[in-house]
Design a protein around this motif. Sequence first.
Motif, short mmCIF file in Angstrom:
data_model
loop_
_atom_site.label_atom_id
_atom_site.label_comp_id
_atom_site.label_asym_id
_atom_site.label_seq_id
_atom_site.Cartn_x
_atom_site.Cartn_y
_atom_site.Cartn_z
N ASP A 1 0.83 -1.20 0.00
CA ASP A 1 0.00 0.00 0.00
C ASP A 1 0.87 1.26 0.00
O ASP A 1 0.54 2.25 -0.66
CB ASP A 1 -0.92 0.00 1.22
N VAL A 2 1.97 1.23 0.74
CA VAL A 2 2.89 2.36 0.75
C VAL A 2 3.49 2.56 -0.65
O VAL A 2 3.59 3.69 -1.14
CB VAL A 2 4.01 2.16 1.79
N ARG A 3 3.88 1.49 -1.29
CA ARG A 3 4.46 1.59 -2.64
C ARG A 3 3.47 2.22 -3.61
O ARG A 3 3.83 3.09 -4.42
CB ARG A 3 4.89 0.20 -3.14
N VAL A 4 2.21 1.78 -3.54
CA VAL A 4 1.17 2.34 -4.41
C VAL A 4 0.99 3.83 -4.13
O VAL A 4 0.89 4.65 -5.06
CB VAL A 4 -0.16 1.59 -4.21
N ASN A 5 0.97 4.21 -2.84
CA ASN A 5 0.79 5.61 -2.49
C ASN A 5 1.96 6.47 -2.96
O ASN A 5 1.77 7.62 -3.38
CB ASN A 5 0.63 5.75 -0.97
N ILE A 6 3.16 5.92 -2.88
CA ILE A 6 4.34 6.66 -3.37
C ILE A 6 4.22 6.92 -4.86
O ILE A 6 4.43 8.04 -5.34
CB ILE A 6 5.64 5.88 -3.05
N ASN A 7 3.86 5.89 -5.61
CA ASN A 7 3.74 6.06 -7.06
C ASN A 7 2.60 7.01 -7.42
O ASN A 7 2.71 7.78 -8.37
CB ASN A 7 3.56 4.70 -7.73
N ASP A 8 1.51 6.96 -6.66
CA ASP A 8 0.41 7.90 -6.89
C ASP A 8 0.87 9.33 -6.65
O ASP A 8 0.52 10.25 -7.40
CB ASP A 8 -0.76 7.58 -5.96
N GLU B 1 3.48 5.54 -16.11
CA GLU B 1 4.29 4.40 -16.56
C GLU B 1 5.75 4.52 -16.13
O GLU B 1 6.49 3.53 -16.17
CB GLU B 1 4.21 4.25 -18.08
N ASP B 2 6.16 5.72 -15.70
CA ASP B 2 7.54 5.92 -15.26
C ASP B 2 7.68 6.01 -13.73
O ASP B 2 8.80 6.03 -13.22
CB ASP B 2 8.10 7.22 -15.86
N ALA B 3 6.55 6.09 -13.04
CA ALA B 3 6.58 6.37 -11.60
C ALA B 3 7.27 5.27 -10.80
O ALA B 3 8.10 5.54 -9.92
CB ALA B 3 5.16 6.58 -11.09
N ASP B 4 6.95 4.02 -11.10
CA ASP B 4 7.51 2.92 -10.33
C ASP B 4 9.01 2.82 -10.53
O ASP B 4 9.77 2.60 -9.57
CB ASP B 4 6.83 1.60 -10.72
#
Length: 227
Positions: free
Chosen positions: A62-69, A80-83
């Motif tokens: 969930d933290v990883r998703v929030n960071i990319n958001d 497409e470049d965030a991760d």
Amino acid sequence: QHLRFLEPARAGFCLLQTCLFISPRRRQSASLVEMGSDAKATKVLLVDLDGTLYRSQQLFEDVRVNINDYVTNVLGVPREDADELSGRLYREYGLTILGLMSEKFDVDCDHWHKEVHGNLDYEKLLPKNPALKDLLDSLAMPKYIFTNADRVHANVCLEHIGIKECFEDIISFDCIVDWAKGQGGDVSKKVFCKPERESFEFALKRAGGAEAATTMFLDDSAANIKG
């Protein structure tokens, strides 16, 4: 370097004990001090939080998703470049937000931490751990949380696990940011985090001026252990 793996099954958590610490006096002596080298006289414990005092793959995801958001919605990086960007910054700087600051992205630390941690379901993902509390209570020396996360996140985690009262204080990334702001000038050039030497020096000072040889550092990250 010596590395010892501790896995107290009854507590349900895993710890790594570090051993190599670069002395704050390195400029004068170029000497190395093993953190915790005088184990029989351990006076202070520095303990990492995420991944060390609890394990929750869902919370980490969930933290990883929030960071990319955040990287996409706030900083304008294509999704497409965030991760790839967040992963690279984490690997190169030890902390994604530190990488963003260092590479001159317009990021506000308080807003970052609120967006990354503010919607996490702590109650569901972090149950009480009485066995861990008993273990920590059995260790008589002062204990400090030493985390690259922020203080609010650390407080909430400790409260949900039921071990907040086991620790004297929380030494977190936002403590370092506040210190850097007090130094004046470009904050992005003054901040640091684990595994950088300066972060350990900072933590020892915040832990009442603790000495490396009689301080034990516990962490789940091999990079932080190696320093």
